[in-house]
Design an enzyme around this catalytic site. Structure first.
Site, short mmCIF file in Angstrom:
data_model
loop_
_atom_site.label_atom_id
_atom_site.label_comp_id
_atom_site.label_asym_id
_atom_site.label_seq_id
_atom_site.Cartn_x
_atom_site.Cartn_y
_atom_site.Cartn_z
N ALA A 63 70.54 -54.51 -38.49
CA ALA A 63 71.63 -54.98 -39.35
C ALA A 63 72.30 -53.82 -40.05
O ALA A 63 71.64 -52.88 -40.51
CB ALA A 63 71.08 -55.96 -40.39
N GLY A 109 66.11 -54.62 -37.22
CA GLY A 109 66.61 -55.68 -36.35
C GLY A 109 66.74 -55.26 -34.91
O GLY A 109 66.64 -56.09 -34.00
N GLU A 112 63.48 -55.96 -33.52
CA GLU A 112 63.31 -57.41 -33.36
C GLU A 112 64.06 -57.93 -32.14
O GLU A 112 63.58 -58.83 -31.44
CB GLU A 112 63.76 -58.12 -34.62
CG GLU A 112 62.81 -57.89 -35.79
CD GLU A 112 63.24 -58.58 -37.06
OE1 GLU A 112 62.47 -59.40 -37.58
OE2 GLU A 112 64.36 -58.28 -37.55
N GLU A 132 61.79 -52.52 -42.55
CA GLU A 132 62.29 -53.37 -43.64
C GLU A 132 61.60 -53.15 -44.98
O GLU A 132 62.24 -53.26 -46.04
CB GLU A 132 62.17 -54.84 -43.23
CG GLU A 132 63.25 -55.31 -42.27
CD GLU A 132 62.93 -55.00 -40.81
OE1 GLU A 132 63.64 -55.50 -39.93
OE2 GLU A 132 61.95 -54.27 -40.54
#
Length: 258
Positions: A63, A109, A112, A132
């Site tokens: 992100a 992300g 992920e 994170e």
């Protein structure tokens, strides 16, 4: 800047094309990625996808910390609970396999998204991690679920709690990636693998993938019964009849997905 989709035979190559930002997703690219994956899933002529990032520095940094995360946080602090799943990609119920060609950093992300893929190939300069906790949040798009399924629990704990990434060699050692491939051939090698899978019976590939993933939440007995259900379904298909006929006639099968 875009999310590019190239169609090669029955394979879609989906590229996050924002190299100036390490292929991080701002709101526009976040939505576009979800649209691209949904279009791949809905297209009956596409059987397998390859997901990668533009350039040779990053697969995706996840992100965009300047746009996507602040926008999301403002909604949450206002009392909303919007989904956090990279355009739906990391939680989308998919039936088709996706190969991650990790050409550099796959962080937060980005990691992920790679974890949401079925097969992961990496370049030698790849780094993979869930950063994170460094930003006082946790992975929210599958990281704490999928990483412990992919690697030993203690290693997943260390990666997630410290936020520190690992290099390609370590990712290969712990089984997080299938292979390390030269940067200059990573995408072509990923495409070759995708084309090989796409040449198999498409219904069989879907059924095998579903059986593998479904078995993770079932007892062994239930998983065996579920596998047999999928087995019967594909044995009944015209594709299976074609596969048997092609073997007997010593020719390549021509599958129709029926």
């Amino acid at each position: 800047m875009s999310i590019d989709i190239d169609r090669i035979d029955h394979v879609a190559v989906i590229t996050i094309n924002r190299p100036e930002a390490r292929n991080a997703l701002d709101p526009v690219h976040n939505a576009a990625l979800g649209t691209a994956v949904a279009e791949f899933e809905a297209d009956p002529n596409l059987y397998v996808a390859v997901l990668t990032g533009a350039g040779n520095v990053a697969f995706s940094a996840g992100a965009d910390l300047k746009t996507l995360l602040p926008e999301y946080q403002s909604k949450v602090r206002a009392g909303e609970s919007p989904m956090w799943n990279f355009g739906g990609f990391t939680t989308l119920e998919r039936a088709k396999p996706i190969i991650a060609a990790i050409n550099g950093h796959a962080l937060a992300g980005g990691c992920e998204m790679a974890l949401a893929c079925d097969i992961r190939l990496a370049s030698p300069n790849a780094t993979i991690g869930l950063a994170e906790t460094k930003w006082a949040i946790i992975p929210g798009a599958g990281g704490t679920v999928r990483l412990p399924q992919a690697v030993p629990l203690g290693i997943a704990m260390e990666m997630i709690l410290t936020g520190n990434p690992i290099d390609a060699a370590e990712a290969l050692r712990i089984g997080l990636v299938n292979r390390i491939l030269p940067s200059e051939t990573l995408l072509s090698d990923a495409l070759a693998l995708a084309l090989a899978i796409a040449s198999r019976g498409p219904l069989a590939v879907k059924a095998a993938r579903a059986s593998i993933l479904e078995s993770r939440s079932l007892t062994e007995r239930a998983a065996m019964e579920n596998e047999f259900k999928h087995f019967l379904e594909v044995v009944r298909t015209d594709d299976a009849a074609e596969g048997f006929a092609a073997f007997g006639e010593k020719r390549n099968p021509v599958y129709q997905g029926k």
